[in-house]
Design an enzyme around this catalytic site. Structure first.
Site, PDB file in Angstrom:
ATOM      1  N   LYS A   1       0.828  -1.204   0.000  1.00 10.75           N
ATOM      2  CA  LYS A   1       0.000   0.000   0.000  1.00 10.75           C
ATOM      3  C   LYS A   1       0.865   1.258   0.000  1.00 10.75           C
ATOM      4  O   LYS A   1       0.629   2.193  -0.782  1.00 10.75           O
ATOM      5  CB  LYS A   1      -0.920   0.018   1.216  1.00 10.75           C
ATOM      6  CG  LYS A   1      -1.935   1.154   1.196  1.00 10.75           C
ATOM      7  CD  LYS A   1      -2.386   1.554   2.577  1.00 10.75           C
ATOM      8  CE  LYS A   1      -1.351   2.434   3.251  1.00 10.75           C
ATOM      9  NZ  LYS A   1      -1.819   3.025   4.518  1.00 10.75           N
TER      10      LYS A   1
ATOM     11  N   ASP B   1      -6.417   0.827   1.365  1.00 10.76           N
ATOM     12  CA  ASP B   1      -6.324   0.871   2.829  1.00 10.76           C
ATOM     13  C   ASP B   1      -7.628   0.348   3.416  1.00 10.76           C
ATOM     14  O   ASP B   1      -8.475  -0.201   2.701  1.00 10.76           O
ATOM     15  CB  ASP B   1      -6.017   2.294   3.300  1.00 10.76           C
ATOM     16  CG  ASP B   1      -7.200   3.230   3.122  1.00 10.76           C
ATOM     17  OD1 ASP B   1      -8.153   2.894   2.375  1.00 10.76           O
ATOM     18  OD2 ASP B   1      -7.201   4.309   3.735  1.00 10.76           O
TER      19      ASP B   1
END
Length: 224
Positions: free
Chosen positions: A124, A142
């Site tokens: 991420k 997320d």
């Protein structure tokens, strides 16, 4: 949600926010990288307060890898004690800074594999840096985007990688760089975890969530 419906959903977010930006404050790929590492399980606002150079924050003391290594783990820790998991983050920030100096001439690489080899940097974080700093069409998923993808039917998946892959498949390629921001901001401020504020959602006509909250609870004013 069909592929066509997904494009309509994203298009509604695009129309409402045509030039989205990250809420993290940064001045270079390096300060962006550090800010994203610090933001894990912490709000962007908290990270911005801890790093604010105008208030003597972390980036006033160290705005590049050499200065961060010189500051050291204890020095970094003094600036970021207000954010969650600060001890581990301080170690990672110093270690990744040292690795940037040792392997990349002090520069942040624009390569996913090299980014993910840095301490504290996962998929991420690498995706955010690649997208925001280097303009790559990457989708960072997320907790907000994972929730939104499953709740709305936009990109259901059992894990973040499944959600990411379906979002990439469904999102028009030239929208992909902005889509992360549309979705994270929508999940952060509208499609919230405890109570989705469907009454002010610009994309609700294309959402498959069956328990839409169309009227704000008593005491909560509608915002559009």
């Amino acid at each position: 949600m069909s592929a066509a419906q997904a494009v309509e959903f994203l298009g509604a977010l695009r129309a409402a926010n045509p030039a989205p930006q990250t809420e993290l404050h940064y001045t270079s790929p390096y300060t962006l990288l550090v800010a994203v590492v610090l933001s894990a399980q912490t709000t962007d606002a908290a990270v911005n307060r801890a790093t604010d150079p105008s208030r003597g924050g972390l980036f006033a003391a160290a705005g590049d890898p050499a200065a961060m290594v010189a500051l050291g783990v204890e020095g970094v820790g003094r600036h970021i004690r207000s954010i969650g998991l600060w001890q581990g983050k301080a170690r990672n920030v110093v270690a990744l800074s040292q690795m940037l100096l040792d392997r990349h001439g002090g520069q942040v690489p624009d390569d996913r594999e090299a980014l993910e080899a840095l301490p504290g940097v996962g998929r991420k974080t690498a995706s955010v840096v690649l997208s925001v700093a280097f303009g790559e069409a990457a989708m960072a998923v997320d907790t907000h985007i994972f929730r939104l993808g499953n709740r709305t039917g936009l990109a259901p998946g059992r894990n973040v990688r499944e959600v990411e892959d379906l979002l990439v498949k469904r999102c028009p390629p030239d929208w992909l760089r902005d889509a992360h921001h549309w979705l994270i901001l929508h999940g952060r401020y509208v499609c919230k975890a405890r109570l989705p504020e469907c009454w002010r959602c610009v994309a609700r006509a294309f959402c498959n969530y069956t328990d839409k909250v169309l009227v704000p609870p008593a005491g909560r004013a509608a915002k559009g």
